[in-house]
Design a protein around this motif. Structure first.
Motif, short mmCIF file in Angstrom:
data_model
loop_
_atom_site.label_atom_id
_atom_site.label_comp_id
_atom_site.label_asym_id
_atom_site.label_seq_id
_atom_site.Cartn_x
_atom_site.Cartn_y
_atom_site.Cartn_z
N TYR A 34 46.44 44.01 31.33
CA TYR A 34 45.80 42.96 32.13
C TYR A 34 44.32 43.25 32.30
CZ TYR A 34 44.24 40.23 36.08
OH TYR A 34 43.52 39.40 36.89
N ALA A 35 43.96 44.52 32.43
CA ALA A 35 42.55 44.89 32.59
C ALA A 35 41.73 44.44 31.39
CB ALA A 35 42.43 46.39 32.80
N ASP A 81 44.50 38.48 41.77
CA ASP A 81 45.13 39.74 41.39
C ASP A 81 45.05 40.72 42.55
OD1 ASP A 81 42.57 40.90 41.28
OD2 ASP A 81 42.42 40.69 39.11
N VAL A 82 45.92 41.72 42.49
CA VAL A 82 46.03 42.71 43.56
C VAL A 82 45.42 44.01 43.07
CG1 VAL A 82 47.60 43.97 45.09
CG2 VAL A 82 48.14 41.63 44.40
N ARG A 83 44.45 44.51 43.80
CA ARG A 83 43.76 45.75 43.44
C ARG A 83 44.34 46.92 44.23
NH1 ARG A 83 39.02 44.44 40.49
NH2 ARG A 83 39.65 42.59 39.33
N GLU A 108 47.06 44.05 39.34
CA GLU A 108 48.24 43.32 38.90
C GLU A 108 48.00 41.84 39.19
OE1 GLU A 108 50.83 44.37 37.31
OE2 GLU A 108 50.27 46.48 37.34
N PRO A 109 48.15 40.97 38.19
CA PRO A 109 47.87 39.55 38.39
C PRO A 109 48.98 38.84 39.17
CG PRO A 109 48.68 39.90 36.17
CD PRO A 109 48.55 41.27 36.79
N VAL A 138 42.23 33.36 37.74
CA VAL A 138 42.15 34.48 38.69
C VAL A 138 40.72 34.54 39.21
CG1 VAL A 138 42.35 36.97 38.99
CG2 VAL A 138 43.99 35.75 37.54
N LEU A 139 40.54 34.05 40.43
CA LEU A 139 39.21 33.99 41.04
C LEU A 139 39.10 34.85 42.29
CD1 LEU A 139 38.57 30.14 40.69
CD2 LEU A 139 37.69 31.96 39.24
N TYR A 140 40.19 35.49 42.67
CA TYR A 140 40.22 36.26 43.92
C TYR A 140 40.85 37.62 43.65
CZ TYR A 140 40.72 36.89 49.04
OH TYR A 140 40.62 37.33 50.34
N HIS A 141 40.24 38.66 44.22
CA HIS A 141 40.77 40.02 44.09
C HIS A 141 41.10 40.54 45.48
CE1 HIS A 141 39.16 39.60 40.08
NE2 HIS A 141 37.95 39.44 40.56
#
Length: 268
Positions: free
Chosen positions: A38-39, A161-163, A175-176, A237-240
């Motif tokens: 994903y990265a 995605d979750v950082r 993880e998206p 995916v616009l938010y982390h």
């Protein structure tokens, strides 16, 4: 697949043993690209500086440029400003709050409120994508309970995605969370909308008023979604978000009857 004498011999044996049809099927499989992380995918789809400049010039020419109030749920105004000043869409303002309890301490001059939790970040084209969906809803992916051809969307949400900190490195892993289009039944079981959520001011304030002092962002979003006639999902995916801010499966509005969970409705 590298072309070598060994691979040529191997291919010839496969052709001889399995025939031409199976040989071409195998050749096609070998030619397909290998799976990437994903990265790597995210890095390859990241907006460029050139694209950001084009977005700024383009949005400056729109006849309707919605003002978006960024509601930052944290007290570090400097962090919020540093992030927002990187945005390609510039018609925004910032409101920092401690928690989502009542609407008394929230002053919104914008027509929409974009919710951002402290410590989370947004992509530099996030506000542009939200504003474009508001200004040109017919050109945007549309999904909702009722879609009105006239009028603007009441709620827009994006993928995220979750950082998480990598224990073996100094970097982060991600993880998206790629979300489905709007489903009221699914939302009853799982507040999947969460981030990045942008709500029309009138709907936002009404949902906040009815939130009974509950600071949970999931409850506010669920209430706002139920009051919305048109909802747009932007599949980018616009938010982390930090792991502790990731959407949770359960929330209070799940309880139905004797605490029985509603099952998502599937239409065929």
């Amino acid at each position: 697949m590298k072309l070598s004498l060994y691979n040529l011999r191997k291919g010839f044996r496969y052709l001889k043993n399995y025939g031409l049809k199976e040989f071409f099927i195998r050749l096609k499989e070998k030619g397909e690209p290998e799976q990437i992380s994903y990265a790597e995918y995210a890095a390859g789809h990241k907006v460029t500086e050139a694209q950001l400049k084009i977005q700024t010039k383009e949005s400056d020419k729109w006849s309707y440029r919605p003002l978006i109030s960024c509601v930052y749920m944290g007290e570090n105004r400097e962090d919020a400003l540093a992030m927002l000043e990187q945005q390609s869409y510039i018609n925004w303002n910032l409101t920092c709050i401690d928690k989502l309890c009542t609407g008394k301490e929230i002053e919104l001059s914008g027509e929409y409120a974009a919710l951002i939790e402290a410590g989370d970040t947004i992509e530099p084209d996030a506000l542009y994508e939200l504003a474009h969906a508001i200004a040109f809803p017919k050109e945007t992916k549309q999904s909702g309970i009722h879609w009105e051809e006239i009028g603007k969307p009441d709620l827009i949400y994006t993928d995220e995605d979750v950082r998480c900190p990598d224990e073996s490195k100094t970097t982060e892993t991600a993880e998206p969370l790629l979300k489905p289009d709007f489903s009221p039944d699914y939302l009853e079981n799982y507040c999947y909308i969460r981030h990045l959520c942008c709500i029309r001011k009138t709907v936002f304030l009404q949902a906040l008023k009815e939130n009974d002092g509950n600071p949970a962002i999931e409850e506010l979003i669920c209430r706002a979604a139920k009051q919305s006639d048109s909802i747009i999902h932007i599949p980018k995916v616009l938010y982390h978000t930090k792991a502790e801010h990731a959407p949770r499966v359960e929330h209070a509005s799940m309880a139905v009857g004797s605490h029985e969970k509603k099952q998502p409705l599937v239409s065929i």
